[in-house]
Every structure is written in structure tokens, then in C-alpha cells.
Write an enzyme that holds these catalytic residues in place. Structure first.
Site, PDB file in Angstrom:
ATOM      1  N   GLU A 143       9.614  -9.763   4.484  1.00  0.00           N
ATOM      2  CA  GLU A 143       9.003  -8.656   3.668  1.00  0.00           C
ATOM      3  C   GLU A 143       9.085  -9.072   2.145  1.00  0.00           C
ATOM      4  O   GLU A 143      10.093  -9.815   1.791  1.00  0.00           O
ATOM      5  CB  GLU A 143       9.765  -7.156   3.589  1.00  0.00           C
ATOM      6  N   ASP A 154      10.769 -13.172  10.226  1.00  0.00           N
ATOM      7  CA  ASP A 154       9.903 -12.673   9.509  1.00  0.00           C
ATOM      8  C   ASP A 154      10.204 -12.375   8.038  1.00  0.00           C
ATOM      9  O   ASP A 154      11.637 -12.648   7.671  1.00  0.00           O
ATOM     10  CB  ASP A 154       9.550 -11.313   9.965  1.00  0.00           C
ATOM     11  N   ASP A 168      10.596  -5.988  13.957  1.00  0.00           N
ATOM     12  CA  ASP A 168       9.514  -7.080  13.575  1.00  0.00           C
ATOM     13  C   ASP A 168       9.836  -8.617  14.417  1.00  0.00           C
ATOM     14  O   ASP A 168       9.014  -9.395  14.333  1.00  0.00           O
ATOM     15  CB  ASP A 168       9.264  -7.375  12.067  1.00  0.00           C
ATOM     16  N   TYR A 186      12.666  -0.535  11.466  1.00  0.00           N
ATOM     17  CA  TYR A 186      11.379  -1.202  11.524  1.00  0.00           C
ATOM     18  C   TYR A 186      11.336  -2.800  11.180  1.00  0.00           C
ATOM     19  O   TYR A 186      10.828  -3.489  11.754  1.00  0.00           O
ATOM     20  CB  TYR A 186      10.488  -0.655  10.411  1.00  0.00           C
ATOM     21  N   ASP A 194       4.209 -15.720   4.972  1.00  0.00           N
ATOM     22  CA  ASP A 194       5.747 -15.788   5.334  1.00  0.00           C
ATOM     23  C   ASP A 194       6.211 -17.122   4.692  1.00  0.00           C
ATOM     24  O   ASP A 194       7.322 -17.245   4.349  1.00  0.00           O
ATOM     25  CB  ASP A 194       6.045 -15.582   6.709  1.00  0.00           C
TER      26      ASP A 194
END
Length: 374
Positions: A34, A32, A158, A154, A88
Site C-alpha cells: 500500500e 503486496d 490482499d 483488508y 508495487d
């Protein structure tokens, strides 16, 4: 209660290579990212997360460049799991220079199982694992350092559940005989991601009102959007910040010949005229004077009864097959695909029929429906 995963923070090349070694023998790796993208064309990587089902590794891409070991891990080796992967993939292409492969998008997998084809990660975990994940950090500032403990938890969550989700999805896909469908969709997604890296002249086709324009206006809009694609990349600005679609459409529709005519158009700001007005006018002039043989054909109006009948006939084929498979119709073909197919038929052009497993399920019925329109 959600897991409290073991978390390893990575901000050196040595730590990243060690993490790669730790997961090298895994069958699957969950990934993943961010990122930040409010005022840039390209996503700014803020965090890279991965897990093979045990600890979560959080990579700080602001502190460490992608290493050869991680690049090999992405481009080769174990199956890569991502959820709703399109953005992504851009981050990995930008930061690592490669796309993760082989790829499974667990959101696409869920669509092939007959559920909501746009199911979010939290709902996916709740569906398969029975855990409710926190949503507090969804809009967090991921570029701030150091990250808070809540942010780290968090981000780790993910990826840590994704392996468990995939194990159950995989069993169900194999039971239904659809694992090959998912793999084909993963390859198609990767091909699309790699095509989108380079600017091309196809953005104009996304305009749903293109049928309102005459051929020279369509050509002007094509040239304008192609120019914007190159400039947005060169200036690293969002497309809409440089010039919005509706403004380019209005320019193509009006075909202005000078700065005065350009400035009178709605939403055309003086700053745009000053900065890029001459370029925009030159592109319009090129479309105005180019050879007629180079122009695109006039597009059929979706408001005409013939077009509406055609779309209805094609949707009937797709809906019947979707019902038989227990899938949402948009998993098989989107309305945009149906419109492109019908337009090609009406223009006497080669039909852009679906490929792969979708073509095997749909093409005979789609062709028959088009033939019966005559």
C-alpha cells in the site's frame, strides 16, 4: 465468508528478520504493498504485506527500514506472487533497493489463460476461490497509525488468497503449456521496472499525437520531456504537477522564441514561465539549431489510407492468432506495438518485432503482412 487471517504486525528489524526466517522454506510468497502517491513522483511506502499461505505479515515501512534478510528474500529464494505488479515493483525498488524475483504476476497469468487480462484481485479470488472480498478500504489512508482492525484485515486478505489462486492458475497454465510464457513475461516486467528507474529520453514516444509534429518539433518535444523526467525525479513531483504533457506538446508545436510567445500559449501559466521559462526556451532553441542529421524522421500520419491499411493487415494477423489461442489480442500485441512496427516498415528501418514466445507465434505472419503491403 472470507478468512480471518492470523496477522503479525512488524515494526522492528528483529521482527522482520524473524518473519523472513518463518517463510524461508516456502515455495511461493505472496506480496503486496500500500502506498501514497498523490503529490510525489516516487511512491511513499505505507505498508508491505506478505504471506506464504498461512499467516499474513504486515510490515510498517515508516517504522522499519528493509533489512538484509528481507532484501535477500525478495531478490532470491522462493517464487514471488504479485497481482498487477507494476507499481508495487516501484515501491520495492524504492524501499528495499531490489525487485522481487523470480516473479509471477497473477493478473498476467489470468490473461494467458484467456480471461480478462485486466482482472482485479477481488474478481480473481472470486473466480478461483469463490470468496467475495470486502472493498471498503480501497481508498483508505494507509499512512495513518495505528491502522484500524478493518484496514489490517483488508491488507492481509490482499495476500493470503494469492497462493491458493496461483496453485490453480499454475495447474491450468501447465496444462496449456504456457507456464514458460508467464515466466518470460515476468522477466520482461522486471527488466522494464529496472529500466524505468533511470531517466531516459524515451518518454516522448508515448505521445500518440507525435505524428502531427515536424522533425524539429519532435526533437523539441523529446528534449522537453527528457528535461521534465529529470526534474520530476529531482523535485519529487508528479510529472503533471511540474508541467503537463499537453503543455510540453503545445510548446514544441509553437517553438516559441521568447517569454512573450511562451506565455501566450494555452495552459502555460505565469508561474511556469517565471520558474522554468528560460530553461524551456533554451531547450526549444537547441532543437531549432541542432544539426539536421541529428533530427528524428518525420512520422507517417495514422489518418493516411496506407497507414490504416497497414494497421488493419497487422491486426488481422494478431487477431487470428489470438483467436486460435483463446486470448485477448492485446495480450499478444498492443496497438502501440503495431504502430511502431508499421512506422518502422514505412521508414525502411529495422522492424521492432516481438521477442520470445510472441515472436515465435506472430513474426512470420507480421512480416508477410508487411511485405504484401508494397
Amino acid at each position: 465468508m472470507p478468512l480471518t487471517p492470523e496477522i503479525h504486525w512488524i515494526d522492528t528489524p528483529e521482527a522482520l528478520d524473524a518473519a523472513c526466517q518463518a517463510v524461508a522454506e516456502a515455495d511461493v510468497i505472496a506480496l503486496d504493498t500500500e502506498f501514497f502517491r498523490e503529490n510525489t513522483f516516487y511512491p511513499v511506502p505505507a505498508l508491505i504485506q506478505f504471506s506464504a499461505g498461512g499467516p499474513a505479515w504486515l510490515v510498517d515501512p515508516q517504522a522499519v527500514a528493509c533489512t538484509d534478510a528481507f532484501r535477500r528474500l525478495l531478490a532470491e529464494g522462493p517464487l514471488k506472487l504479485l497481482h498487477a505488479a507494476s507499481e508495487d515493483l516501484e515501491v520495492f525498488t524504492r524501499w528495499a533497493g531490489v525487485t522481487p524475483r523470480p516473479l509471477v504476476d497473477t493478473q498476467v497469468a489470468q490473461g494467458l489463460l484467456g480471461d480478462n487480462p485486466a482482472m482485479g484481485y477481488q474478481k480473481l479470488v472470486e473466480h478461483w476461490v469463490g470468496e467475495s472480498l470486502p472493498k471498503d478500504e480501497t481508498r483508505s489512508d494507509w499512512l495513518v497509525r495505528p491502522l484500524s482492525e478493518t484496514q489490517r484485515q483488508y491488507a492481509a486478505l490482499d495476500v493470503v488468497y494469492l497462493v491458493q489462486v496461483w496453485e490453480q492458475q499454475c495447474r491450468e497454465l501447465e496444462r496449456l503449456g504456457r507456464r514458460d510464457w508467464l515466466e518470460a513475461d515476468g522477466e520482461a516486467m522486471l527488466a522494464q521496472a529496472e529500466r524505468s528507474v533511470a531517466a531516459d529520453g524515451q518518454w516522448y514516444l508515448r505521445q500518440r499525437q507525435l505524428w502531427r509534429l515536424a522533425p524539429r518539433q519532435i526533437e523539441a518535444y523529446r528534449r522537453l520531456t527528457t528535461w521534465r523526467e529529470g526534474e520530476a525525479r529531482a523535485r519529487n513531483l508528479p510529472r503533471g504537477w511540474l508541467v503537463h504533457d499537453r503543455v510540453l506538446f503545445a510548446i514544441a508545436e509553437a517553438m516559441p522564441e521568447n517569454r512573450f510567445e511562451l506565455s501566450r500559449l494555452e495552459d502555460v501559466k505565469p508561474s511556469l514561465v517565471k520558474r522554468d521559462g528560460d530553461t524551456l526556451l533554451a531547450l526549444v532553441a537547441e532543437a531549432r539549431h541542432c544539426d539536421a542529421a541529428e533530427l528524428p524522421g518525420e512520422l507517417p500520419s495514422p489518418m493516411e489510407p496506407e497507414f490504416k491499411r497497414g494497421i488493419k493487415a497487422l491486426k488481422k494477423v494478431v487477431n487470428a492468432e489470438a483467436e486460435a489461442l483463446g486470448l485477448a489480442p492485446e495480450v499478444l500485441l498492443r496497438r502501440r506495438d503495431l504502430e511502431a512496427l508499421l512506422t518502422a516498415h514505412l521508414e525502411g528501418e529495422a522492424l521492432p518485432l516481438p521477442q520470445g514466445w510472441r515472436g515465435e507465434r506472430l513474426n512470420a505472419g507480421l512480416v508477410k503482412a508487411l511485405e504484401e503491403l508494397a
